[in-house]
Design an enzyme around this catalytic site. Structure first.
Site, short mmCIF file in Angstrom:
data_model
loop_
_atom_site.label_atom_id
_atom_site.label_comp_id
_atom_site.label_asym_id
_atom_site.label_seq_id
_atom_site.Cartn_x
_atom_site.Cartn_y
_atom_site.Cartn_z
N HIS A 165 0.85 -1.20 0.00
CA HIS A 165 0.00 0.00 0.00
C HIS A 165 0.88 1.25 0.00
CE1 HIS A 165 -3.22 -2.59 2.13
NE2 HIS A 165 -3.72 -2.24 0.96
N CYS A 252 -2.52 0.39 9.49
CA CYS A 252 -3.72 -0.34 9.05
C CYS A 252 -4.47 -1.01 10.21
CB CYS A 252 -3.39 -1.34 7.96
SG CYS A 252 -2.07 -2.44 8.34
#
Ligand code: GLY
Length: 276
Positions: A165, A252
């Site tokens: 990501h 996250c």
């Protein structure tokens, strides 16, 4: 933004069945739970009230709650994760957030978007194009942000090795200062921002999390810790070894927001006793 609230979900018994490319072996689920507990306490020490959802055994990656929603000071948007196996995580997060964010739109097919690809730098949003977030999803988010008077810039990370990501390699510290891996540091979208590069042998340290006056950083990256301290930042080091095995990092593991007129307080959140 000063965060007042966060939502987390501890890993379930099925955690080891989640998606991973790390090649670091299976996680120790009991250790992951205790690392998660310390993460939760660190958020509380930063003055954040934490809502803790129950583990979701049907979705092994559900502890990575950040991928399922984008929360801004002007509203929340549900994502459509790029990994089909993770799409079912969104419904429960939507239900939890609906108690505070009365109007919630969602990314629509064929768009895909993971929250891990979205870096909120004080109201300017960097959006990563990755194996999880496609152009359609990135454009939908950019349009949604523009409707709320937020600026955004898209950064293609698909050819950058080691980045699942965008936030695997980029964090906003505060005051237009970004912590990045080398591969991202020269990107045109970051021009005009103050860039602090993590040393090449500490690339994973870029996945850190600024929470109010402190910065949560993964343990084991002393040069980055030293550089942040030299900037006058107070850091909290957290061992996330079991989450790294599942391609996860500090950002996250939570969704964070500030209570304001766009949302309302959440029943059930425990208030942290930490100083601010
Ligand atoms: N295991 C986290 C992810 O792949 O999304």
């Amino acid at each position: 933004m000063r965060f007042t609230h966060a939502l987390v979900r501890p890993p379930g018994d099925s955690f080891a069945a989640g998606l991973t490319t790390a090649g670091l072996g299976p996680p120790d689920v009991a250790l992951a739970r205790s690392q998660h507990q310390r993460y939760l306490h660190a958020l509380e020490a930063c003055g954040v009230a934490v809502l803790r959802l129950a583990p979701d055994e049907k979705h092994p990656d559900a502890t990575f709650v950040e991928d399922t929603a984008i929360i801004t000071a002007r509203g929340a948007l549900l994502t459509r994760p790029g990994a089909a196996a993770r799409r079912g995580e969104v419904t429960a997060i939507g239900r939890a957030l609906a108690t505070m964010f009365p109007v919630m739109e969602a990314i629509r097919a064929p768009g895909t978007l993971d929250g891990g690809d979205v870096c909120d730098a004080d109201g300017h949003f960097f959006i990563g194009l990755s194996d999880r977030t496609n152009e359609d999803g990135a454009r939908q988010l950019a349009a949604w942000l523009a409707q709320r008077d937020y600026g955004s810039a898209i950064i293609d990370i698909r050819t950058m090795p080691g980045l699942l990501h965008l936030k695997s390699g980029l964090a906003h510290l505060r005051h237009r200062r970004l912590l990045t891996v080398n591969a991202l540091a020269g990107h045109p979208a970051l021009q005009g921002w103050e860039i602090l590069r993590v040393p090449p042998d500490e690339g994973e340290a870029a996945n850190c999390l600024a929470v109010n006056q402190r910065v949560l950083i993964p343990a084991g990256f002393p040069k980055t810790g030293h550089a942040l301290r030299r900037l006058g930042l107070e850091i909290i080091e957290l061992d996330v070894s079991e989450f790294r095995k599942m391609d996860g990092g500090l950002s996250c593991l939570s969704l964070r927001w500030q209570i304001n007129r766009w949302n309302r307080p959440l029943a059930g959140a425990t208030t942290g006793g930490g100083r601010e």
